[in-house]
Write a protein that holds these residues in place. Sequence first.
Motif, PDB file in Angstrom:
ATOM      1  N   LEU A 181      45.054 -40.805  24.487  1.00  0.00           N
ATOM      2  CA  LEU A 181      45.113 -40.873  26.279  1.00  0.00           C
ATOM      3  C   LEU A 181      44.112 -42.353  25.796  1.00  0.00           C
ATOM      4  N   VAL A 182      43.589 -42.459  25.530  1.00  0.00           N
ATOM      5  CA  VAL A 182      42.918 -44.206  25.235  1.00  0.00           C
ATOM      6  C   VAL A 182      43.659 -44.957  23.594  1.00  0.00           C
ATOM      7  N   PRO A 183      43.728 -45.784  23.690  1.00  0.00           N
ATOM      8  CA  PRO A 183      44.786 -46.718  22.269  1.00  0.00           C
ATOM      9  C   PRO A 183      43.652 -47.858  21.377  1.00  0.00           C
ATOM     10  N   GLY A 184      43.913 -47.309  20.390  1.00  0.00           N
ATOM     11  CA  GLY A 184      42.226 -47.785  19.666  1.00  0.00           C
ATOM     12  C   GLY A 184      41.919 -46.481  18.408  1.00  0.00           C
ATOM     13  N   ALA A 185      40.560 -47.562  17.702  1.00  0.00           N
ATOM     14  CA  ALA A 185      39.644 -46.283  17.848  1.00  0.00           C
ATOM     15  C   ALA A 185      39.062 -46.058  17.891  1.00  0.00           C
ATOM     16  N   TRP A 186      39.129 -45.913  19.892  1.00  0.00           N
ATOM     17  CA  TRP A 186      37.615 -45.335  20.363  1.00  0.00           C
ATOM     18  C   TRP A 186      37.440 -43.561  19.938  1.00  0.00           C
TER      19      TRP A 186
END
Length: 244
Positions: free
Chosen positions: A213-218
């Motif tokens: 659901l969330v872009p990046g490395a979160w």
Amino acid sequence: MVQAHSTELRVARLKWIEFRRGFLDILPILAAAFPIGLLWGTLAVKKGLSPLEAGLLSASAFGGAAQFVAIDLWRDPVPWLLLVSSVFVVNIRHVLMGASLSRHVEHIPRVMRPVLMFLMVDEVWALSERRALSGPLTWAYYLGLGLPLWINWTVSTVLGAVVGLGLGDPAAYGFDFAFSALFIAILAGFWKGPRTGAVLAASAAAATLTKVLVPGAWYIAAGGLAGVAIGAALAGRSHSTDQD
């Protein structure tokens, strides 16, 4: 004087035994890290870094995941804000790891603690935590884990930069899963029944959902925070039950 000298020799021998034990525990990870370092060095040269710059970056940053994120974003001009924020997100898990490890270093000289924190990567942290389950975590054992891994990583990245292997994406060779497989094997040593399963399941679910659901490395931070939350909740419930 003879007795004091004998005591010093005994202490030195114990430290060497602890260091060797750490080295033997980290040895399989050294074998997995070396080809990853070669590949990162190759990618670094392709992005315009010299072998010296690649080596200095590896020696000072000492973070495989963060370095791969950084080199993927590296271009001219360097997008510093994006690069710094991305690396921060990837490495934010070290705050949780450091807090966890701080429980086991009270007896370690303060002058050694910054060195230990610098050498703290995922595998070193996990093996240190596993060691703490069976006995005190000594700085000699910790150095036996971290120092060879740091040398191995730095040397392999420089070698990759010098030789220029041109192997491309690590995923094409399955090397990207090498650390994951080893880390899973290390985590198996922490198993203590259903509670351990609940923590791992919460971390995996949170990381997977965030990844989707969330872009990046979160997803890295989300998995760690979820595991900490469930672990704390279960510990609190156990404490409450014991008091009742």
